[in-house]
Scaffold this motif. Structure first.
Motif, PDB file in Angstrom:
ATOM      1  N   ILE A   1      -3.423 -65.024 131.299  1.00  0.00           N
ATOM      2  CA  ILE A   1      -4.500 -65.483 130.426  1.00  0.00           C
ATOM      3  C   ILE A   1      -5.578 -64.430 130.346  1.00  0.00           C
ATOM      4  CG2 ILE A   1      -6.404 -67.043 130.060  1.00  0.00           C
ATOM      5  CD1 ILE A   1      -5.083 -69.173 131.157  1.00  0.00           C
ATOM      6  N   ILE A   2      -5.966 -63.950 131.514  1.00  0.00           N
ATOM      7  CA  ILE A   2      -7.035 -62.971 131.569  1.00  0.00           C
ATOM      8  C   ILE A   2      -6.688 -61.775 130.689  1.00  0.00           C
ATOM      9  CG2 ILE A   2      -8.256 -61.364 133.115  1.00  0.00           C
ATOM     10  CD1 ILE A   2      -9.069 -64.203 133.562  1.00  0.00           C
ATOM     11  N   CYS A   3      -5.424 -61.431 130.732  1.00  0.00           N
ATOM     12  CA  CYS A   3      -5.009 -60.236 130.017  1.00  0.00           C
ATOM     13  C   CYS A   3      -4.662 -60.512 128.568  1.00  0.00           C
ATOM     14  CB  CYS A   3      -3.793 -59.618 130.692  1.00  0.00           C
ATOM     15  SG  CYS A   3      -4.164 -59.149 132.372  1.00  0.00           S
ATOM     16  N   TYR A   4      -4.601 -61.782 128.232  1.00  0.00           N
ATOM     17  CA  TYR A   4      -4.080 -62.113 126.914  1.00  0.00           C
ATOM     18  C   TYR A   4      -4.731 -61.295 125.805  1.00  0.00           C
ATOM     19  CZ  TYR A   4      -3.149 -64.448 122.596  1.00  0.00           C
ATOM     20  OH  TYR A   4      -2.799 -64.693 121.293  1.00  0.00           O
ATOM     21  N   PHE A   5      -6.046 -61.180 125.907  1.00  0.00           N
ATOM     22  CA  PHE A   5      -6.761 -60.507 124.824  1.00  0.00           C
ATOM     23  C   PHE A   5      -6.541 -58.992 124.816  1.00  0.00           C
ATOM     24  CE2 PHE A   5      -9.144 -64.415 125.489  1.00  0.00           C
ATOM     25  CZ  PHE A   5      -9.159 -64.906 124.195  1.00  0.00           C
ATOM     26  N   ASN A   6      -6.183 -58.453 125.953  1.00  0.00           N
ATOM     27  CA  ASN A   6      -6.127 -56.999 126.067  1.00  0.00           C
ATOM     28  C   ASN A   6      -4.711 -56.434 126.140  1.00  0.00           C
ATOM     29  OD1 ASN A   6      -9.009 -56.547 126.156  1.00  0.00           O
ATOM     30  ND2 ASN A   6      -8.925 -57.598 128.128  1.00  0.00           N
ATOM     31  N   ALA A   7      -3.732 -57.306 126.381  1.00  0.00           N
ATOM     32  CA  ALA A   7      -2.379 -56.807 126.620  1.00  0.00           C
ATOM     33  C   ALA A   7      -1.807 -56.119 125.389  1.00  0.00           C
ATOM     34  CB  ALA A   7      -1.469 -57.952 127.048  1.00  0.00           C
ATOM     35  N   LEU A   8      -2.218 -56.568 124.229  1.00  0.00           N
ATOM     36  CA  LEU A   8      -1.654 -56.004 123.012  1.00  0.00           C
ATOM     37  C   LEU A   8      -2.641 -55.076 122.306  1.00  0.00           C
ATOM     38  CD1 LEU A   8      -0.028 -59.314 121.807  1.00  0.00           C
ATOM     39  CD2 LEU A   8       1.108 -57.395 122.930  1.00  0.00           C
ATOM     40  N   LEU A   9      -3.765 -54.858 122.954  1.00  0.00           N
ATOM     41  CA  LEU A   9      -4.792 -54.050 122.317  1.00  0.00           C
ATOM     42  C   LEU A   9      -4.836 -52.643 122.905  1.00  0.00           C
ATOM     43  CD1 LEU A   9      -7.769 -56.582 122.080  1.00  0.00           C
ATOM     44  CD2 LEU A   9      -6.042 -56.041 120.348  1.00  0.00           C
ATOM     45  N   PHE A  10      -5.297 -51.716 122.071  1.00  0.00           N
ATOM     46  CA  PHE A  10      -5.488 -50.338 122.512  1.00  0.00           C
ATOM     47  C   PHE A  10      -6.926 -49.922 122.242  1.00  0.00           C
ATOM     48  CE2 PHE A  10      -0.946 -50.665 122.142  1.00  0.00           C
ATOM     49  CZ  PHE A  10      -0.480 -49.878 123.190  1.00  0.00           C
ATOM     50  N   PHE A  11      -7.299 -48.736 122.715  1.00  0.00           N
ATOM     51  CA  PHE A  11      -8.680 -48.275 122.509  1.00  0.00           C
ATOM     52  C   PHE A  11      -9.032 -48.229 121.021  1.00  0.00           C
ATOM     53  CE2 PHE A  11      -8.716 -43.955 120.785  1.00  0.00           C
ATOM     54  CZ  PHE A  11      -7.360 -43.653 120.810  1.00  0.00           C
ATOM     55  N   THR A  12      -8.017 -48.050 120.195  1.00  0.00           N
ATOM     56  CA  THR A  12      -8.254 -47.965 118.748  1.00  0.00           C
ATOM     57  C   THR A  12      -8.720 -49.302 118.154  1.00  0.00           C
ATOM     58  OG1 THR A  12      -5.871 -48.193 118.607  1.00  0.00           O
ATOM     59  CG2 THR A  12      -6.763 -46.025 118.136  1.00  0.00           C
TER      60      THR A  12
END
Lengths: 562, 562
Positions: free
Chosen positions: A44-55
């Motif tokens: 859950i914690i990672c949900y928002f960031n797992a598919l995101l990159f610095f871009t």
């Protein structure tokens, strides 16, 4: 809490009010209980960031929410780390050897980007293996502790991300440096706080800048023509200014004399280390003025030109204060630049109870004072204060092209870019300034007085305790308490050579065990003919009497079988 | 969003899940709408801090919640500032003269502490008057932009609050410096990334460290005996390495030649500025190799010893790259240390498209490379890379006392405290390392390529546009685009002297107006016999083609009446 908020909100609807309160509850909830690591699935914690990159972050279009989310995750990791750092039940360090640490995580740099989730994992790993410098039982360095206002200020400094060279690019910070340096000069005792100064990247550089000024003051032609245009210059400092550092105490007795900042400066400046004359110190580590004068006269007889005396206010190992008044008399008589290296001890000027130890500092031409040490300002924060105005500028500026300068309404004292060797300078001022606002001078005073009280407590506790020997007699002048712990197996040895040989190995082994258990950290070193001894220093505002008791118990627990 | 979270939470109750989501909603709510300043009464926001002092924060007993709350308030202020900084409708700067700024807030330091609420007010004021270096239209310096991952890393660095000198006190950071420097050396082209290096407090210090190494390599006795023991040394660099800075553009045409880092270094090192020989540059600002060789031979004939050539990869004003291959040939032939000052242009090594501009750098003995410029790493982040291993240590360490060193299993390459003049060093590595992880080498490459593309767009746009004149012909090699804007009133003047006199005043007035309106910022300076011209540089990853269009429109809007 909710009631209090309602009282203040007045007409605003309860939903808004509830929202605000809720936010704080959640914060406590997530970070205090460390739920984000313990109970909530990592997914859950990672949900928002797992598919995101610095871009996906700003300046990306619609990057606001993702950026806020990412930064808030990093903040949550840090807040949890901070709370943990102050918790005595946690380890000061989770130590691993370099090769082992290299294998515990992937630290390599590659061609391809990683997800923001991976970035958060790296943040966690970095803090996991970091030393907790805020820990109340971390006594290893002259800079310890973590001040919450100082930390907030340093975060804000990073956010402002600018450079110190002109008022144009750092209006507020340049102004605050001006205000703060003036205040520091007032505290030194220079009339109306007049003079000059700069924040530099550490005590060694501040000392070198002072030496550069002293040379330029005496022989301005050295700037253009170099050292070959001047007679042989000699500088003087106490033999006691060694800094010892240990590289991994787990390595048993490996000690290392790290530097000798005055000698390093002399080597760099083309003066040469042989032209730094070490003056004898007494058994407490204080420079002996009569020896200083003798060596000055001796140097003059040889045709050398004495140009620089560096007195130390607070030596690294003994915490000794050189007798500044007597040294000032000698410098005046022989017309030599007097510098006070108060990197460690300068902060005692903030204490009405202890500032007498620096009596005479007001007669110095320059002073190094590192608020990142005894005032517990986050690293780095080192100031060089200079009595003469304008000298820094003329010493360090290059042929200024004033051709186009037609308007002088602008107050040049706010433009600091040409006062030092550096062009841009890191913003080191805001954390000191903000802490000073939060504490007031009396707050710094109380913090410093408390550290000295703790060290006196330690001294009184062990001076007559069985198994302890003090490295020098009498109450320490700074927070440095230097002592040997003699385990029973060493204590009663009659063969003196054997006893010293065994004792030399005691501190390193105890230190290694401290790091293995992660319970506390204190530094040790040999000095001159003295075998390894503990050098306790207290600059950590989190330390209490109980922590001192703990340290002694821990030394005995870990060392009794040696 | 809620559904997605539920998908991941599985068995965990909806309350928990709701809580988590709620937190993110509130964050957006409070910070995006800037409700905390606009709608919610200030009293509520301050409620928790108005009666609190720093003594209520950690390490205070039960200080956890208050600390979290205080730090979160600071974070909220920063998050709002960050979002605002990227918003083109906000001002780049809210500029005020020093005396005015002094009166706009209470910046004084006093004896008494302030409440945490007052501290938050100071934080807001500091950011209010700061320059928004992240703003997409801030082009004023070589260091612009604000990278979100770099910022997070810098926050974490502050939280870890440690020093770089030993592995013991900074295990992870020392390791990451090792990994990153090796990677940078590989990119330079040194075999297997071998060599040495250090992160220093800026380009001027990195260059000075290089000069120190070159001198030591040729005459190791200088360390002990000083410059009087060696023949007269001479160093060579391009005449084009001036750095101009403006102090407050509102002051009309006041320009100032800030420094000349090689000359500053020579002055400090006791070599003398007269022993720095400036080599002619061509009309594009590149060092002319034949002039270099001529001056070397000339110096030798005078009995001087050429010891150091500093070639520049990316000059400050023109962005010129010296011909490194030809310079390397000359250095080899005459056995002189070749240094490449790539503070500004070194980052082009990350781009497959542009790295040819540094061809020959692999033959240098040392290189300065500042990731805080073209790679947009937060300030400060400057590296000195050195080809020869072990030289930094022997040059800068003082008489090491190895008496007690019995165990050498410990890999000394991880102990950096003695490689430089500084003892402690600020941790500058983590932000670069974390950004590299987030972007990968290809991410940095894309960012750099984009900045160069933008500058080419600008160049193409103005090179034939009415009212513009380029300072030098041809496509710029770096992102520096140097040009004059001639307002109609100046454009058609026939008296050439009058025209130049008028033109000289144009850029300062336009810049002053830019700052008054706060719409954009770009630097200007005179150079040699050339009157004030704009020097556009693009290192800000937030800039777009539209921002370039805006800049040109803005220059014309603000300058048309001049």
């Amino acid at each position: 809490c909710q009631a209090a908020a309602q009282k203040f909100t007045g007409g605003i609807g309860s939903k808004l009010c509830g929202t605000f309160i809720f936010k704080h509850e959640i914060l406590s909830f997530v970070s205090f209980s460390r739920l984000n690591e313990a109970i909530l699935p990592h997914a859950i914690i990672c949900y928002f960031n797992a598919l995101l990159f610095f871009t996906d972050l700003l300046p990306a279009l619609n990057g606001d929410a993702k950026t806020m989310n990412f930064l808030q995750e990093v903040v949550d990791i840090m807040l949890a780390y901070i709370v943990e750092s102050f918790d005595r039940s946690t380890k000061v360090i989770d130590f691993h050897y370099p090769n082992e640490l290299l294998q515990r995580n992937n630290w390599e740099l590659s061609d391809e980007p990683e997800t923001l989730d991976d970035i958060l994992i790296s943040c966690r790993a970095t803090l996991k293996y970091a030393i907790k410098t805020a820990h109340p039982r971390y006594f290893n360095q002259l800079s310890t502790g973590l001040d919450m206002v100082g930390l907030a200020a340093d975060w804000l400094t990073s956010t402002a991300n600018t450079n110190m060279f002109t008022y144009e690019v750092a209006p507020v910070f340049v102004l605050l440096e001006y205000v703060t340096l003036k205040k520091m000069r007032e505290i030194i005792g220079w009339q109306d706080g007049r003079g000059d100064g700069i924040f530099s990247p550490g005590g060694a550089i501040s000392n070198m800048y002072a030496m550069l000024l002293a040379r330029y003051k005496m022989f301005p032609e050295v700037k253009e023509k170099g050292m070959s245009s001047v007679p042989r210059l000699v500088a003087f400092t106490s033999e006691h200014i060694y800094v010892y550092m240990q590289f991994s105490a787990l390595m048993t007795d490996y000690a290392f004399q790290s530097h000798f900042s005055i000698k390093k400066g002399a080597a760099a400046l083309g003066i040469g280390t042989e032209s730094v004359i070490c003056i004898k110190a007494d058994e407490r580590g204080k420079m002996i003025p009569s020896d200083l004068e003798r060596r000055i006269i001796e140097a003059k007889q040889k045709g050398y030109v004495p140009f620089f005396v560096s007195a130390t206010a607070g030596t690294t190992v003994y915490g000794a204060f050189d007798p500044l008044m007597a040294i000032a008399d000698i410098c005046k008589k022989h017309d030599i630049w007097m510098h006070v290296d108060g990197a460690w001890g300068g902060s005692l000027l903030m204490s009405r109870k202890h500032r007498w130890k620096l009596n005479g500092v007001e007669r110095a031409n320059s002073m190094t004072w590192n608020p990142h040490k005894m005032m517990a300002v986050p690293l780095q924060c080192s100031a060089l204060l200079v009595r003469e105005e304008g000298l820094m500028q003329s010493c360090n500026q290059m042929q200024a092209c004033y051709l186009f300068q037609q308007d002088k309404q602008y107050d040049l004292s706010y433009d600091t870019g040409d006062k030092a060797l550096q062009c841009g300078r890191h913003v080191d001022i805001f954390k000191l300034w903000l802490m000073w606002r939060a504490k007031g001078t009396i707050g710094f005073e109380a913090q410093i007085d408390k550290c000295l009280e703790l060290s006196e407590y330690l001294y009184n506790k062990i001076k007559d305790r069985e198994g302890y020997e003090m490295v020098f007699d009498g109450k320490p002048q700074h927070t440095n308490v230097c002592f040997w712990y003699l385990p029973p197996g060493v204590r009663y040895l009659e063969d003196k050579v054997e006893k010293m040989k065994r004792l030399h190995k005691v501190a390193p082994v105890i230190k290694a065990r401290m790091m293995e258990y992660g319970t506390t950290m204190v530094s040790y070193q040999p000095q001159g003919d003295k075998v390894n001894f503990f050098r306790m220093v207290i600059s950590n505002p989190a330390a209490t009497f109980e922590d001192i008791d703990f340290l002694i118990e821990e030394i005995e627990r870990l060392g009794q079988d040696l």
